[in-house]
Write a protein that holds these residues in place. Structure first.
Motif, PDB file in Angstrom:
ATOM      1  N   ASP A 153     -40.865  84.290  81.690  1.00 23.01           N
ATOM      2  CA  ASP A 153     -42.055  83.478  81.389  1.00 23.01           C
ATOM      3  C   ASP A 153     -42.327  82.478  82.509  1.00 23.01           C
ATOM      4  N   GLU A 154     -41.272  81.802  82.976  1.00 24.92           N
ATOM      5  CA  GLU A 154     -41.457  80.755  83.987  1.00 24.92           C
ATOM      6  C   GLU A 154     -42.036  81.334  85.276  1.00 24.92           C
ATOM      7  N   ILE A 155     -41.536  82.483  85.680  1.00 27.08           N
ATOM      8  CA  ILE A 155     -42.084  83.126  86.884  1.00 27.08           C
ATOM      9  C   ILE A 155     -43.540  83.514  86.651  1.00 27.08           C
ATOM     10  N   GLY A 156     -43.845  83.990  85.453  1.00 23.97           N
ATOM     11  CA  GLY A 156     -45.230  84.317  85.121  1.00 23.97           C
ATOM     12  C   GLY A 156     -46.135  83.100  85.159  1.00 23.97           C
ATOM     13  N   HIS A 157     -45.625  81.949  84.728  1.00 24.62           N
ATOM     14  CA  HIS A 157     -46.409  80.717  84.805  1.00 24.62           C
ATOM     15  C   HIS A 157     -46.747  80.396  86.258  1.00 24.62           C
ATOM     16  N   GLY A 158     -45.766  80.576  87.132  1.00 28.00           N
ATOM     17  CA  GLY A 158     -46.027  80.336  88.549  1.00 28.00           C
ATOM     18  C   GLY A 158     -47.140  81.224  89.074  1.00 28.00           C
ATOM     19  N   GLN A 159     -47.120  82.502  88.675  1.00 24.59           N
ATOM     20  CA  GLN A 159     -48.146  83.426  89.150  1.00 24.59           C
ATOM     21  C   GLN A 159     -49.533  83.034  88.636  1.00 24.59           C
ATOM     22  N   MET A 160     -49.624  82.591  87.377  1.00 25.31           N
ATOM     23  CA  MET A 160     -50.920  82.151  86.839  1.00 25.31           C
ATOM     24  C   MET A 160     -51.438  80.923  87.587  1.00 25.31           C
ATOM     25  N   LEU A 161     -50.529  80.038  87.934  1.00 26.16           N
ATOM     26  CA  LEU A 161     -50.942  78.816  88.623  1.00 26.16           C
ATOM     27  C   LEU A 161     -51.324  79.103  90.077  1.00 26.16           C
ATOM     28  N   TYR A 162     -50.620  80.004  90.729  1.00 27.21           N
ATOM     29  CA  TYR A 162     -51.040  80.406  92.081  1.00 27.21           C
ATOM     30  C   TYR A 162     -52.455  80.997  92.032  1.00 27.21           C
ATOM     31  N   LEU A 185     -52.768  68.326  80.612  1.00 28.39           N
ATOM     32  CA  LEU A 185     -53.464  69.109  81.630  1.00 28.39           C
ATOM     33  C   LEU A 185     -54.438  70.109  80.996  1.00 28.39           C
ATOM     34  N   LEU A 186     -54.163  70.483  79.747  1.00 26.22           N
ATOM     35  CA  LEU A 186     -55.104  71.335  79.007  1.00 26.22           C
ATOM     36  C   LEU A 186     -56.497  70.725  78.961  1.00 26.22           C
ATOM     37  N   LEU A 187     -56.545  69.398  78.993  1.00 23.55           N
ATOM     38  CA  LEU A 187     -57.810  68.676  78.851  1.00 23.55           C
ATOM     39  C   LEU A 187     -58.431  68.325  80.200  1.00 23.55           C
ATOM     40  N   GLY A 188     -57.800  68.787  81.281  1.00 22.46           N
ATOM     41  CA  GLY A 188     -58.253  68.424  82.618  1.00 22.46           C
ATOM     42  C   GLY A 188     -59.616  68.985  82.966  1.00 22.46           C
ATOM     43  N   SER A 189     -60.182  68.472  84.042  1.00 21.53           N
ATOM     44  CA  SER A 189     -61.576  68.759  84.378  1.00 21.53           C
ATOM     45  C   SER A 189     -61.793  70.063  85.132  1.00 21.53           C
ATOM     46  N   TYR A 190     -60.731  70.635  85.748  1.00 21.59           N
ATOM     47  CA  TYR A 190     -60.941  71.866  86.523  1.00 21.59           C
ATOM     48  C   TYR A 190     -60.671  73.067  85.630  1.00 21.59           C
ATOM     49  N   GLY A 191     -61.688  73.883  85.412  1.00 20.13           N
ATOM     50  CA  GLY A 191     -61.632  74.974  84.453  1.00 20.13           C
ATOM     51  C   GLY A 191     -60.472  75.935  84.610  1.00 20.13           C
ATOM     52  N   PRO A 192     -60.283  76.558  85.791  1.00 17.13           N
ATOM     53  CA  PRO A 192     -59.199  77.537  85.928  1.00 17.13           C
ATOM     54  C   PRO A 192     -57.814  76.954  85.650  1.00 17.13           C
ATOM     55  N   TYR A 193     -57.597  75.708  86.031  1.00 11.27           N
ATOM     56  CA  TYR A 193     -56.306  75.062  85.792  1.00 11.27           C
ATOM     57  C   TYR A 193     -56.110  74.812  84.302  1.00 11.27           C
ATOM     58  N   ARG A 210     -57.503  76.340  81.790  1.00  8.97           N
ATOM     59  CA  ARG A 210     -57.358  77.595  81.039  1.00  8.97           C
ATOM     60  C   ARG A 210     -55.983  78.222  81.256  1.00  8.97           C
ATOM     61  N   ALA A 211     -55.436  78.094  82.458  1.00  4.11           N
ATOM     62  CA  ALA A 211     -54.076  78.597  82.698  1.00  4.11           C
ATOM     63  C   ALA A 211     -53.073  77.870  81.809  1.00  4.11           C
ATOM     64  N   MET A 212     -53.337  76.586  81.556  1.00  4.04           N
ATOM     65  CA  MET A 212     -52.407  75.797  80.761  1.00  4.04           C
ATOM     66  C   MET A 212     -52.377  76.230  79.302  1.00  4.04           C
ATOM     67  N   GLU A 213     -53.414  76.901  78.825  1.00 10.10           N
ATOM     68  CA  GLU A 213     -53.428  77.323  77.419  1.00 10.10           C
ATOM     69  C   GLU A 213     -52.252  78.258  77.129  1.00 10.10           C
ATOM     70  N   ARG A 214     -52.101  79.288  77.935  1.00 13.55           N
ATOM     71  CA  ARG A 214     -50.988  80.216  77.708  1.00 13.55           C
ATOM     72  C   ARG A 214     -49.658  79.568  78.059  1.00 13.55           C
ATOM     73  N   ILE A 215     -49.639  78.794  79.138  1.00 15.17           N
ATOM     74  CA  ILE A 215     -48.392  78.165  79.550  1.00 15.17           C
ATOM     75  C   ILE A 215     -47.855  77.250  78.459  1.00 15.17           C
ATOM     76  N   CYS A 216     -48.709  76.431  77.877  1.00 12.87           N
ATOM     77  CA  CYS A 216     -48.268  75.519  76.809  1.00 12.87           C
ATOM     78  C   CYS A 216     -47.787  76.293  75.590  1.00 12.87           C
TER      79      CYS A 216
END
Length: 309
Positions: free
Chosen positions: A74-83, A139-147, A149-155
């Motif tokens: 999961d953690e490696i997958g989180h890195g890939q989503m954030l990249y 960060l889920l509530l942050g202003s940059y959309g792609p970031y 949205r990535a946090m939804e699955r990560i959280c």
């Protein structure tokens, strides 16, 4: 439109709760700040898999091993989503990974400490992932959309990691005196890196002002640290564990936790690459990157062949 008019429109959108998307106008400081923050987050997820990953061969049962393998994956997958989220701002994944491998990029201080016993795996899963959830749910509530949205699955996945760590603590603290002592020792070693995890005091933070102004960050470093203490100190003490800070107490008048200041000089040294495990952790990543080169080259050739066809 003038630069000032663009900025006013940009800030109005953020204040209305709208998301900024790739291709939208944004201030250069916002753009650069996002790249720095998201790429550092990605690096932290990838390096963060290593302390626990070293314990996969030594897990005390098949069940624990399977759970730990899934968590590391999961953690490696989180890195890939954030990249991927960072790539929407311009830099390529290869550029960001190269900055990590060469030591140019930084990542979270907490992942540069050794995981000495199985109890460390439980402390990492419960308290470090718990600290991450405190930060990432904002960060889920942050202003940059792609970031955001990535946090939804990560959280969502980090919630399971937290339960894995908590379950490990329950088992250890219900076990033998040796297991309880091992858990206390792990807490003693990880407490101060966890306290530094949220970053320096607000008054010493270089980047927080812009990130807060433009709602990349919703809460400051100090506020996040206070939230973590409020959530976890009572739970830690309920297990009979002793937090290794004799000054830690809740100030009812100020309505905040008072605590001993962490060694911020140590924090700076670790961030700059001079921590107990910096060289080893980057060495492992370089080795994995090099040994996986043939896979990347094969996939690239397959994609190119498909395009040619």
């Amino acid at each position: 439109m003038t630069e000032e008019a663009h900025l006013q429109q940009f800030e109005s959108r953020i204040n209305r709760g709208e998301k900024i998307e790739p291709g939208d106008w944004m201030p250069e400081r916002y753009h650069k700040g996002l790249i720095r923050m998201i790429s550092q987050h990605a690096h932290s997820e990838v390096i963060g898999a290593l302390p626990e990953g070293t314990w996969i061969p030594y897990a005390p049962s098949l069940k624990r091993k399977m759970v730990l393998i899934a968590k590391v994956q999961d953690e490696i997958g989180h890195g890939q989503m954030l990249y991927r989220a960072a790539e929407t701002l311009g830099p390529t994944r290869e550029e960001m990974i190269n900055q990590l491998l060469t030591g140019e990029a930084i990542y979270s201080n907490v992942f540069n400490y050794p995981a000495e016993t199985w109890a460390d795996v439980a402390i990492i899963g419960w308290l470090i992932d718990g600290a991450a959830i405190v930060n990432q749910t904002k960060l889920l509530l942050g202003s940059y959309g792609p970031y955001a949205r990535a946090m939804e699955r990560i959280c969502f996945e980090e919630g399971f990691h937290l339960k894995q760590g908590y379950d490990g603590i329950c088992q250890l603290m219900a076990g033998t005196q040796y297991q309880r002592d091992m858990t206390q020792d792990a807490l003693n070693r990880w407490w101060w890196p966890i306290m530094m995890f949220f970053g320096p005091r607000d008054k010493d933070s270089v980047h927080s002002a812009d990130l807060m102004r433009w709602k990349v960050k919703i809460k400051s470093n100090d506020d996040l640290r206070q939230e973590f203490l409020t959530k976890f100190v009572p739970k830690i003490r309920a297990f009979g564990l002793v937090i290794p800070d004799p000054e830690l107490r809740f100030d009812a008048e100020k309505k905040e936790w008072a605590f001993t200041e962490p060694d911020w000089d140590e924090f700076k040294r670790v961030i700059r690459g001079d921590g107990p495990m910096n060289k080893e952790r980057l060495g492992v990543r370089r080795l994995a990157h090099e040994e996986g080169r043939w896979v990347r080259e094969a996939l690239e050739a397959f994609v190119m062949q498909g395009r040619a066809a």
